[in-house]
Scaffold this motif. Structure first.
Motif, PDB file in Angstrom:
ATOM      1  N   PHE A 138       0.858  -1.185   0.000  1.00  0.00           N
ATOM      2  CA  PHE A 138       0.000   0.000   0.000  1.00  0.00           C
ATOM      3  C   PHE A 138       0.892   1.232   0.000  1.00  0.00           C
ATOM      4  N   LYS A 139       0.461   2.265  -0.678  1.00  0.00           N
ATOM      5  CA  LYS A 139       1.185   3.542  -0.640  1.00  0.00           C
ATOM      6  C   LYS A 139       0.188   4.653  -0.322  1.00  0.00           C
ATOM      7  N   VAL A 140       0.570   5.530   0.609  1.00  0.00           N
ATOM      8  CA  VAL A 140      -0.320   6.636   0.961  1.00  0.00           C
ATOM      9  C   VAL A 140      -0.395   7.602  -0.216  1.00  0.00           C
ATOM     10  N   ARG A 141      -1.419   8.410  -0.219  1.00  0.00           N
ATOM     11  CA  ARG A 141      -1.692   9.288  -1.352  1.00  0.00           C
ATOM     12  C   ARG A 141      -0.502  10.206  -1.675  1.00  0.00           C
ATOM     13  N   GLU A 142       0.097  10.808  -0.647  1.00  0.00           N
ATOM     14  CA  GLU A 142       1.220  11.711  -0.864  1.00  0.00           C
ATOM     15  C   GLU A 142       2.379  11.001  -1.567  1.00  0.00           C
ATOM     16  N   LYS A 143       2.600   9.746  -1.210  1.00  0.00           N
ATOM     17  CA  LYS A 143       3.673   8.961  -1.829  1.00  0.00           C
ATOM     18  C   LYS A 143       3.392   8.741  -3.310  1.00  0.00           C
ATOM     19  N   LEU A 144       2.142   8.390  -3.630  1.00  0.00           N
ATOM     20  CA  LEU A 144       1.762   8.136  -5.020  1.00  0.00           C
ATOM     21  C   LEU A 144       1.856   9.410  -5.861  1.00  0.00           C
ATOM     22  N   ILE A 145       1.399  10.516  -5.295  1.00  0.00           N
ATOM     23  CA  ILE A 145       1.465  11.803  -6.015  1.00  0.00           C
ATOM     24  C   ILE A 145       2.911  12.182  -6.284  1.00  0.00           C
ATOM     25  N   ASN A 146       3.739  12.012  -5.272  1.00  0.00           N
ATOM     26  CA  ASN A 146       5.160  12.342  -5.427  1.00  0.00           C
ATOM     27  C   ASN A 146       5.816  11.487  -6.512  1.00  0.00           C
ATOM     28  N   GLU A 147       5.484  10.205  -6.553  1.00  0.00           N
ATOM     29  CA  GLU A 147       6.044   9.318  -7.575  1.00  0.00           C
ATOM     30  C   GLU A 147       5.624   9.738  -8.977  1.00  0.00           C
ATOM     31  N   LYS A 148       4.360  10.133  -9.119  1.00  0.00           N
ATOM     32  CA  LYS A 148       3.873  10.571 -10.433  1.00  0.00           C
ATOM     33  C   LYS A 148       4.526  11.892 -10.838  1.00  0.00           C
ATOM     34  N   GLN A 149       4.748  12.767  -9.872  1.00  0.00           N
ATOM     35  CA  GLN A 149       5.416  14.038 -10.172  1.00  0.00           C
ATOM     36  C   GLN A 149       6.877  13.818 -10.576  1.00  0.00           C
ATOM     37  N   VAL A 150       7.515  12.855  -9.950  1.00  0.00           N
ATOM     38  CA  VAL A 150       8.900  12.520 -10.297  1.00  0.00           C
ATOM     39  C   VAL A 150       8.981  12.026 -11.736  1.00  0.00           C
ATOM     40  N   VAL A 151       8.004  11.205 -12.127  1.00  0.00           N
ATOM     41  CA  VAL A 151       7.957  10.701 -13.509  1.00  0.00           C
ATOM     42  C   VAL A 151       7.814  11.856 -14.492  1.00  0.00           C
ATOM     43  N   ILE A 152       6.938  12.793 -14.154  1.00  0.00           N
ATOM     44  CA  ILE A 152       6.725  13.957 -15.031  1.00  0.00           C
ATOM     45  C   ILE A 152       7.996  14.780 -15.156  1.00  0.00           C
ATOM     46  N   GLU A 153       8.672  15.023 -14.053  1.00  0.00           N
ATOM     47  CA  GLU A 153       9.914  15.802 -14.071  1.00  0.00           C
ATOM     48  C   GLU A 153      10.998  15.118 -14.899  1.00  0.00           C
ATOM     49  N   LYS A 154      11.080  13.805 -14.816  1.00  0.00           N
ATOM     50  CA  LYS A 154      12.073  13.065 -15.607  1.00  0.00           C
ATOM     51  C   LYS A 154      11.800  13.203 -17.100  1.00  0.00           C
ATOM     52  N   ILE A 155      10.521  13.120 -17.476  1.00  0.00           N
ATOM     53  CA  ILE A 155      10.173  13.254 -18.896  1.00  0.00           C
ATOM     54  C   ILE A 155      10.458  14.669 -19.376  1.00  0.00           C
ATOM     55  N   LYS A 156      10.153  15.653 -18.529  1.00  0.00           N
ATOM     56  CA  LYS A 156      10.436  17.046 -18.898  1.00  0.00           C
ATOM     57  C   LYS A 156      11.933  17.266 -19.119  1.00  0.00           C
TER      58      LYS A 156
ATOM     59  N   ASN B 200      -9.716  11.436  -8.496  1.00  0.00           N
ATOM     60  CA  ASN B 200     -10.314  10.130  -8.234  1.00  0.00           C
ATOM     61  C   ASN B 200     -10.818  10.046  -6.796  1.00  0.00           C
ATOM     62  N   ASP B 201     -12.137  10.052  -6.629  1.00  0.00           N
ATOM     63  CA  ASP B 201     -12.737  10.013  -5.296  1.00  0.00           C
ATOM     64  C   ASP B 201     -12.482   8.676  -4.588  1.00  0.00           C
ATOM     65  N   GLU B 202     -12.425   7.597  -5.374  1.00  0.00           N
ATOM     66  CA  GLU B 202     -12.222   6.264  -4.795  1.00  0.00           C
ATOM     67  C   GLU B 202     -10.847   6.156  -4.137  1.00  0.00           C
ATOM     68  N   SER B 203      -9.812   6.650  -4.825  1.00  0.00           N
ATOM     69  CA  SER B 203      -8.464   6.602  -4.249  1.00  0.00           C
ATOM     70  C   SER B 203      -8.359   7.514  -3.031  1.00  0.00           C
ATOM     71  N   LEU B 204      -9.088   8.644  -3.078  1.00  0.00           N
ATOM     72  CA  LEU B 204      -9.085   9.574  -1.948  1.00  0.00           C
ATOM     73  C   LEU B 204      -9.730   8.930  -0.729  1.00  0.00           C
ATOM     74  N   SER B 205     -10.834   8.216  -0.955  1.00  0.00           N
ATOM     75  CA  SER B 205     -11.541   7.542   0.132  1.00  0.00           C
ATOM     76  C   SER B 205     -10.692   6.416   0.722  1.00  0.00           C
ATOM     77  N   PHE B 206     -10.046   5.643  -0.163  1.00  0.00           N
ATOM     78  CA  PHE B 206      -9.207   4.541   0.318  1.00  0.00           C
ATOM     79  C   PHE B 206      -8.021   5.066   1.121  1.00  0.00           C
ATOM     80  N   ASP B 207      -7.441   6.171   0.665  1.00  0.00           N
ATOM     81  CA  ASP B 207      -6.292   6.742   1.372  1.00  0.00           C
ATOM     82  C   ASP B 207      -6.695   7.196   2.776  1.00  0.00           C
TER      83      ASP B 207
END
Length: 423
Positions: free
Chosen positions: A193-211, A259-266
């Motif tokens: 399981f990964k908390v929401r902040e962790k998942l957001i940070n990982e996605k932002q890292v991916v975006i920065e790498k592509i940029k 995504n409301d579902e991921s927000l609720s699960f987090d």
């Protein structure tokens, strides 16, 4: 100075992961890994990749024998690092010669008698039919929480109510299979399981790498423009590919944020972490009992759920006396409140202990013969390191006599002893 040693049936085979740079202090490691300090000496299993390696008599062997003869009980690498190493100035003056050599090869099984525990994931033995942990009338209720899916597990912990499930799936074989899946992070059941902040940070890292990749490619084109139509088409294709990849990554992040579902699960996951951390605190890892760096391992939650289920069952009046230890505390063998200790600790204690594990058959070389060690010492210049009024050879002979070592190993096993010393 000459020291004559006779030896019989001495092994010249090694089963240790060895290196002269081993650290003096013990290294905590399950495998032989190189470190800045060196290697830990550790038994090498002979199954699969054979662990045995030839270990003929070497200078290290000779120095180890000489140190042993004068009463130095330390390991050679420890002696060499110390300030009072007796042979520090004599190593280059030592030679040796083997005579009357005889060798015998013997096929044998190896057993590490000092270790009565099998591998972490090994299970040896048979459970008795009257084992209450698995065959008592209501024991299946305890294990039932292990068969909840991840969403059901979260709901169970938050509901604070007993979970009920069919007893048919709680046989030991099913439990071992289920625990194996939950412990494996590479399969769906064990995926962390990964908390929401962790998942957001990982996605932002991916975006920065592509940029960065996109900006770097623009710079490359600018400094070295394509010179042919083919090169121009290739560069445009690559740019479009990177731009599409960036757009997909940004869209993925945007969709996740909405995504409301991921927000609720987090929100539920954080409540579970807070609840369990308060209920089963760990003084050594305050704030990291169940979540470290934004990651939660499913097995830690399932293990805690087992203890919750046990508490609920006892409060509900179920007869499960085997759950409590001698201190009347709930103790589920193999499981802590924060994790699983492996099949070894879980089941092997219930099967009348385990049978000794042995390695595959190995060929051991047993050698016999005579070893003559010669030290090139000058009686006029080489005075005693401890007693300056006698020669070094006389001092060494006196140290050997005072230590009184009657027999010793030459390498590993066998028998060796000093027959003559000439100065």
């Amino acid at each position: 100075m000459r020291i004559l040693i006779e030896f019989d049936s001495c092994w010249q085979t090694s089963f240790l992961g060895d290196d002269p740079k081993k650290p003096i202090s013990k290294v905590s490691s399950k495998i032989n890994k190189p470190t800045s300090d060196g290697y830990m000496q550790k038994f090498v299993a002979t199954s699969g990749t054979r662990g045995e390696t030839p270990a003929p008599i070497s200078l290290s062997t000779i120095l180890g024998v000489l140190s042993r003869l004068i009463g130095d009980q330390r390991k050679l690498y420890q002696s060499r690092k110390s300030d009072n190493y007796y042979f520090s100035d004599l190593e280059e003056k030592i030679t040796w010669n083997l005579s009357e050599p005889k060798a015998v090869n013997e096929l044998m099984y190896l057993t590490n008698k000092s270790d009565d525990r099998c591998g972490q994931s090994s299970y040896l033995g048979v459970l008795e039919d009257d084992n209450p942990w698995f065959f008592a009338k209501d024991s299946y209720l305890l294990w039932s929480v292990l068969f909840l899916n991840k969403n059901q597990l979260i709901e169970f912990i938050l509901s604070k109510k007993t979970n009920y499930l069919s007893p048919k799936i709680c046989f030991p074989k099913n439990l071992i299979e289920r625990v194996s899946k939950i412990s494996d992070s590479k399969v769906e059941e064990g995926e962390v399981f990964k908390v929401r902040e962790k998942l957001i940070n990982e996605k932002q890292v991916v975006i920065e790498k592509i940029k960065k990749s996109l900006a770097s490619y623009h710079e490359k084109i600018k400094s070295n423009p394509p010179k042919t139509p083919t090169q121009n088409l290739k560069s445009k294709t690559q740019l479009v590919k990177l731009e599409d990849k960036l757009a997909d990554a940004e869209l993925n992040l945007e969709s996740f944020l909405k995504n409301d579902e991921s927000l609720s699960f987090d929100a539920k996951l954080k409540k579970v972490i807070e609840f369990l951390s308060c209920r089963y605190p760990d003084d050594k890892n305050i704030g990291e009992e169940y979540c470290k760096n934004g990651v939660v391992y499913p097995m830690s939650l399932y293990s805690a759920a087992l203890y919750l289920q046990a508490e609920y069952l006892l409060v509900a009046g179920y007869d499960l006396p085997f759950i409590k230890n001698s201190k009347s505390e709930i103790q589920i063998q193999g499981f802590s409140k924060r994790g699983f200790n492996g099949v070894r600790d879980w089941l092997n204690g219930m099967t009348g202990k385990r049978k000794k594990e042995v390695g595959t058959p190995v060929q051991v070389n047993k050698h016999s013969g005579k070893l003559e060690i010669e030290l090139s010492l000058d009686p006029k210049t080489d005075k005693g390191a401890i007693k300056n009024n006698i020669s070094r050879a006389q001092e060494l002979a006196e140290l050997i006599e005072n230590a009184g070592v009657s027999s010793f190993y030459l390498g590993k096993k066998g028998l060796a002893y000093v027959t003559k010393i000439r100065t």
